[in-house]
Every structure is written in structure tokens, then in C-alpha cells.
Design a protein around this motif. Structure first.
Motif, mmCIF file in Angstrom:
data_model
loop_
_atom_site.group_PDB
_atom_site.id
_atom_site.type_symbol
_atom_site.label_atom_id
_atom_site.label_comp_id
_atom_site.label_asym_id
_atom_site.label_seq_id
_atom_site.Cartn_x
_atom_site.Cartn_y
_atom_site.Cartn_z
ATOM 1 N N GLN A 6 0.826 -1.112 -0.312
ATOM 2 C CA GLN A 6 -0.189 -0.093 -0.058
ATOM 3 C C GLN A 6 0.805 0.909 0.174
ATOM 4 O O GLN A 6 2.066 1.320 0.307
ATOM 5 N N GLN A 8 1.298 4.934 0.573
ATOM 6 C CA GLN A 8 0.882 6.993 0.850
ATOM 7 C C GLN A 8 1.505 7.773 -0.433
ATOM 8 O O GLN A 8 2.549 7.643 -0.392
ATOM 9 N N THR A 9 0.664 8.596 -1.141
ATOM 10 C CA THR A 9 0.768 9.043 -1.688
ATOM 11 C C THR A 9 1.120 10.210 -1.389
ATOM 12 O O THR A 9 0.348 11.429 -1.086
ATOM 13 N N GLU A 10 3.000 10.889 -1.396
ATOM 14 C CA GLU A 10 2.667 12.499 -1.641
ATOM 15 C C GLU A 10 2.925 13.211 -2.187
ATOM 16 O O GLU A 10 4.056 12.497 -3.370
ATOM 17 N N ASP A 80 -8.636 12.319 -6.855
ATOM 18 C CA ASP A 80 -8.912 11.263 -6.836
ATOM 19 C C ASP A 80 -8.080 10.109 -8.034
ATOM 20 O O ASP A 80 -6.791 9.120 -7.550
#
Length: 122
Positions: A6, A8-10, A80
Motif C-alpha cells: 500500500q 501513501q502518496t506524496e 482521486d
């Protein structure tokens, strides 16, 4: 061996911002200072489909600035889609930098499955 990851996008990579825009057939991102409804933001501006104001990505801090007036000035699903596209493109860039091959598969639920072959040529 298979692994599920998974992410987490930055938003920190202008090249991945650019390829995400190409992927989604959006105008190329532009760097500068941009007017939102009642403020300004500096960074890389992405004009999402049917959004009144751009999403501005400040790559130094991974901060996103936008004003969609709770969906009245732009649908959240478009943001999104951009975030998903960015995450896919950034993962592909990083995998290929390391000499791995990448295979992408869209899934029925809208997710995207990336298969990365360690050591394979892209």
C-alpha cells in the motif's frame, strides 16, 4: 513470490506530475503562482477536468492547494484519479530507475495492479 504494497502518496516529483497529466489527457502542468478562489498558491498547477481552479502541488512540502467548493467547482473523483495516476507513474519511474520491468493491469473496481519484475528490463 508476490507481495502486496500500500502506498501513501506524496506529490513531490514534477516528472511524475507531468506523466500523470499525460496519462489522464490533462493539459501539461505549469509551474508558478496561481489564483484560487480567495487565495494564491505556488507550485505545479494541474488543471483537472471540469475544475474551476487548478490543483497546485508544492513539491517541496507535498502540500496540495485547491478549492473545489465542496464539489461544486470540481468533482473529488477527478482529484482521486490524478492522485492514483501520480502514484502509478511515480512507482513506474522508480522501478525502472532500478532496472526493473513494470506491467500495469487495470482492475474492474478502478484499482490498478502493478507487477514489478525485479531485474527485468522495461
Amino acid at each position: 513470490m508476490s507481495h502486496i504494497v500500500q502506498i501513501q502518496t506524496e506529490i513531490r516529483d514534477p516528472a511524475a506530475i507531468r506523466t500523470a497529466c499525460q496519462r489522464l489527457q490533462l493539459p501539461p502542468p505549469v509551474q508558478g503562482q496561481f489564483q484560487l478562489f480567495n487565495s494564491t498558491a505556488s507550485g505545479w498547477a494541474v488543471q483537472l477536468r471540469n475544475w474551476r481552479y487548478p490543483v497546485v502541488c508544492k513539491v517541496e512540502t507535498a502540500q496540495l492547494s485547491f478549492d473545489n467548493f465542496e464539489g461544486r467547482w470540481g468533482a473529488r473523483h477527478e482529484l482521486d484519479r490524478f492522485l492514483q495516476g501520480y502514484a502509478v507513474e511515480k512507482a513506474k519511474i522508480e522501478a525502472r530507475k532500478r532496472g526493473h520491468s513494470v506491467r500495469e493491469q487495470p482492475l474492474e473496481n478502478g484499482s490498478i495492479k502493478l507487477s514489478i519484475q525485479v531485474g527485468g528490463a522495461a
